[in-house]
Design a protein around this motif. Sequence first.
Motif, PDB file in Angstrom:
ATOM      1  N   LEU A 271       0.831  -1.196   0.000  1.00 22.39           N
ATOM      2  CA  LEU A 271       0.000   0.000   0.000  1.00 22.39           C
ATOM      3  C   LEU A 271       0.870   1.253   0.000  1.00 22.39           C
ATOM      4  N   THR A 272       1.953   1.234   0.752  1.00 21.04           N
ATOM      5  CA  THR A 272       2.853   2.385   0.800  1.00 21.04           C
ATOM      6  C   THR A 272       3.447   2.668  -0.579  1.00 21.04           C
ATOM      7  N   VAL A 273       3.957   1.630  -1.235  1.00 19.75           N
ATOM      8  CA  VAL A 273       4.525   1.806  -2.574  1.00 19.75           C
ATOM      9  C   VAL A 273       3.453   2.271  -3.554  1.00 19.75           C
ATOM     10  N   SER A 274       2.250   1.747  -3.411  1.00 23.30           N
ATOM     11  CA  SER A 274       1.169   2.158  -4.313  1.00 23.30           C
ATOM     12  C   SER A 274       0.734   3.602  -4.057  1.00 23.30           C
ATOM     13  N   GLU A 275       0.881   4.090  -2.825  1.00 25.49           N
ATOM     14  CA  GLU A 275       0.630   5.516  -2.589  1.00 25.49           C
ATOM     15  C   GLU A 275       1.664   6.369  -3.319  1.00 25.49           C
ATOM     16  N   HIS A 276       2.918   5.934  -3.323  1.00 25.92           N
ATOM     17  CA  HIS A 276       3.923   6.636  -4.115  1.00 25.92           C
ATOM     18  C   HIS A 276       3.548   6.620  -5.600  1.00 25.92           C
ATOM     19  N   ALA A 277       3.050   5.485  -6.081  1.00 24.97           N
ATOM     20  CA  ALA A 277       2.624   5.412  -7.478  1.00 24.97           C
ATOM     21  C   ALA A 277       1.439   6.341  -7.739  1.00 24.97           C
ATOM     22  N   LEU A 278       0.497   6.409  -6.792  1.00 26.78           N
ATOM     23  CA  LEU A 278      -0.626   7.334  -6.951  1.00 26.78           C
ATOM     24  C   LEU A 278      -0.152   8.777  -7.009  1.00 26.78           C
ATOM     25  N   ALA A 279       0.906   9.099  -6.280  1.00 23.94           N
ATOM     26  CA  ALA A 279       1.469  10.447  -6.365  1.00 23.94           C
ATOM     27  C   ALA A 279       1.991  10.722  -7.766  1.00 23.94           C
ATOM     28  N   GLU A 280       2.653   9.742  -8.367  1.00 23.15           N
ATOM     29  CA  GLU A 280       3.133   9.884  -9.742  1.00 23.15           C
ATOM     30  C   GLU A 280       1.961  10.077 -10.706  1.00 23.15           C
ATOM     31  N   ILE A 281       0.907   9.296 -10.516  1.00 27.31           N
ATOM     32  CA  ILE A 281      -0.266   9.403 -11.384  1.00 27.31           C
ATOM     33  C   ILE A 281      -0.929  10.768 -11.224  1.00 27.31           C
ATOM     34  N   ALA A 282      -1.076  11.209  -9.980  1.00 28.17           N
ATOM     35  CA  ALA A 282      -1.683  12.521  -9.720  1.00 28.17           C
ATOM     36  C   ALA A 282      -0.890  13.620 -10.420  1.00 28.17           C
ATOM     37  N   LEU A 283       0.426  13.564 -10.310  1.00 33.93           N
ATOM     38  CA  LEU A 283       1.258  14.581 -10.952  1.00 33.93           C
ATOM     39  C   LEU A 283       1.090  14.549 -12.459  1.00 33.93           C
ATOM     40  N   ALA A 284       1.024  13.355 -13.033  1.00 32.82           N
ATOM     41  CA  ALA A 284       0.829  13.232 -14.480  1.00 32.82           C
ATOM     42  C   ALA A 284      -0.505  13.830 -14.914  1.00 32.82           C
ATOM     43  N   LEU A 285      -1.497  13.757 -14.033  1.00 32.72           N
ATOM     44  CA  LEU A 285      -2.829  14.286 -14.337  1.00 32.72           C
ATOM     45  C   LEU A 285      -2.963  15.768 -13.982  1.00 32.72           C
ATOM     46  N   GLY A 286      -1.884  16.360 -13.482  1.00 35.84           N
ATOM     47  CA  GLY A 286      -1.929  17.777 -13.119  1.00 35.84           C
ATOM     48  C   GLY A 286      -2.574  18.033 -11.780  1.00 35.84           C
ATOM     49  N   THR A 287      -2.601  17.018 -10.909  1.00 35.38           N
ATOM     50  CA  THR A 287      -3.205  17.118  -9.585  1.00 35.38           C
ATOM     51  C   THR A 287      -2.104  17.113  -8.531  1.00 35.38           C
ATOM     52  N   ASP A 288      -2.331  17.795  -7.433  1.00 33.41           N
ATOM     53  CA  ASP A 288      -1.356  17.854  -6.352  1.00 33.41           C
ATOM     54  C   ASP A 288      -1.164  16.464  -5.741  1.00 33.41           C
ATOM     55  N   PRO A 289       0.061  15.935  -5.746  1.00 37.16           N
ATOM     56  CA  PRO A 289       0.296  14.591  -5.199  1.00 37.16           C
ATOM     57  C   PRO A 289       0.507  14.571  -3.690  1.00 37.16           C
ATOM     58  N   SER A 290       0.397  15.717  -3.028  1.00 38.68           N
ATOM     59  CA  SER A 290       0.781  15.804  -1.614  1.00 38.68           C
ATOM     60  C   SER A 290       0.035  14.820  -0.730  1.00 38.68           C
ATOM     61  N   VAL A 291      -1.260  14.625  -0.979  1.00 39.52           N
ATOM     62  CA  VAL A 291      -2.032  13.749  -0.108  1.00 39.52           C
ATOM     63  C   VAL A 291      -1.475  12.335  -0.158  1.00 39.52           C
ATOM     64  N   HIS A 292      -1.018  11.892  -1.323  1.00 37.99           N
ATOM     65  CA  HIS A 292      -0.476  10.541  -1.441  1.00 37.99           C
ATOM     66  C   HIS A 292       0.907  10.430  -0.805  1.00 37.99           C
ATOM     67  N   LEU A 293       1.717  11.452  -0.989  1.00 36.14           N
ATOM     68  CA  LEU A 293       3.036  11.442  -0.363  1.00 36.14           C
ATOM     69  C   LEU A 293       2.927  11.484   1.154  1.00 36.14           C
ATOM     70  N   ASP A 294       1.990  12.283   1.648  1.00 31.27           N
ATOM     71  CA  ASP A 294       1.785  12.341   3.100  1.00 31.27           C
ATOM     72  C   ASP A 294       1.332  10.994   3.642  1.00 31.27           C
ATOM     73  N   ARG A 295       0.420  10.359   2.916  1.00 29.96           N
ATOM     74  CA  ARG A 295      -0.077   9.062   3.390  1.00 29.96           C
ATOM     75  C   ARG A 295       1.037   8.016   3.324  1.00 29.96           C
ATOM     76  N   ALA A 296       1.863   8.061   2.297  1.00 30.44           N
ATOM     77  CA  ALA A 296       2.983   7.118   2.201  1.00 30.44           C
ATOM     78  C   ALA A 296       3.931   7.296   3.391  1.00 30.44           C
ATOM     79  N   ARG A 297       4.211   8.554   3.754  1.00 31.11           N
ATOM     80  CA  ARG A 297       5.079   8.801   4.905  1.00 31.11           C
ATOM     81  C   ARG A 297       4.437   8.297   6.196  1.00 31.11           C
ATOM     82  N   GLN A 298       3.144   8.512   6.332  1.00 33.00           N
ATOM     83  CA  GLN A 298       2.446   8.039   7.528  1.00 33.00           C
ATOM     84  C   GLN A 298       2.457   6.511   7.620  1.00 33.00           C
ATOM     85  N   LEU A 299       2.243   5.865   6.491  1.00 31.94           N
ATOM     86  CA  LEU A 299       2.259   4.406   6.471  1.00 31.94           C
ATOM     87  C   LEU A 299       3.647   3.869   6.814  1.00 31.94           C
ATOM     88  N   THR A 300       4.675   4.505   6.260  1.00 30.93           N
ATOM     89  CA  THR A 300       6.041   4.070   6.565  1.00 30.93           C
ATOM     90  C   THR A 300       6.321   4.206   8.053  1.00 30.93           C
TER      91      THR A 300
END
Length: 462
Positions: A271-300
């Motif tokens: 799930l943590t790695v997939s949150e990082h991937a969601l951040a990449e997807i969000a950025l590609a779509l022009g969306t702020d990836p912060s929520v995914h990066l924050d969740r990845a850090r919290q999960l770690t």
Amino acid sequence: MAQLPALRWNQDSGHAGDAGHSGNTDRTAHRARRVLLRNWTGASTVPSHRLYPHQWSWDSAFIAIGLRHLSAVRAQRELETLLAAQWSDGRIPHIVFNPAVPHGAYFPSPEFWRSTTAGRAAGAPADRHTSGIVQPPVHALAVWLVHRADPAASWRRSFLPRTYPRLVAWHRYLTSRRDLGGQGLVAVVHPWEPGMDNSPCWDGPLSRITPAATGSYRRADLDHGAAADRPTDLDYGRYVRLAADYRDHGYRDRGTAWGFAVEDPGVNALLTVSEHALAEIALALGTDPSVHLDRARQLTGALVRRLWDPDAGQFLCRDLLTGALIRERSAAGLLPLIVPDLPVAVAAAMQRTVRGEHFGLGNRVRLVPSYDLCGTTFDQHRYWRGPAWFNVNWLLEHGLRQHGYAERADALRSAMVTAAAATDFAEYVDPYTFQPRGARDFSWTAALTLDLLADPEGGTRP
């Protein structure tokens, strides 16, 4: 927008078998492609026509990662077919049933799960039959890698815009409804959910479960698999009881008196790695990836705080009904090596554990076993109680490489390709001898072999 750390994963968009590979490598890649072509049903890929004749959740994610080297569009369809069966509460069911397959070919069948009726309140789709439990969340990683394999085709088909909201809902389901311990980690409620179905880690929690009555169900797995490789009747009866209880409570995650609830390090690492991937997807779509990066850090942070055991040198499962760590060493406790921002000292300790007496990589064995070589219940043949699995080793190869252990990753990569080719892409193998066990022509073995061959030196990185 937030700055993204590099998601260090093989994102090569070339094809296995390109010029420069040896003849043996070309033949192995050709054979792997044939397995995936034979197991394709027109919309998705079965793990094995005889033993697993439907679509499985984490299988499809791993399969898509390999399929992208054969056809990126087909890999997209693999994932789209799975996501089309998502429940409205966000869960991705672990099985999507093929209506063309007779119900008696696999148990538990649609009549057992009753998703369209028992799952109605939880949002099960009305137009297809699924199971009601889940599997590890590899899907966002698979979506990102498939997109990168052919970005033009992905954008033309609106692959990311269509899959991103579903992936967000999937992760929201896991982090909200499945945080049963309230400490920021996802819990599994059935041994089938973490994917390592028959792990000795579950023996203690399962001992509390009264098995389903003998004669109330028929095991179809023994029609196609050797009894010595499969779970015992006692364990299987407990699996059936847990699934039936969850079904009879309407697949509700709140207000349920759980008989089995465990925080698993493998599930949470993926799930943590997939949150990082969601951040990449969000950025590609022009969306702020912060929520995914924050969740990845919290999960770690939660992973290290809740499940890291410095004395064991690995992560352990936590039984939420007792609150205690489960003192069994499984390969799930090594999977956090795939987490990119794992503390350096933790990663160093884990690679020592991988090579040490309990897992023996490069010393006693050439592939990482699914369970502790020194464990009292180690069985090199029985399902998840010792044999080596290709998806686990594929993840660990990436984890070792990511944390700077390239030489060990190279040796593991070579052993995986050798074992896959020698065993006709077996479902799993004896970690000592590479003797094949389970099904042959297994889809994720072929798919992940194809992925390894597409980047034979592990050198393609974003």
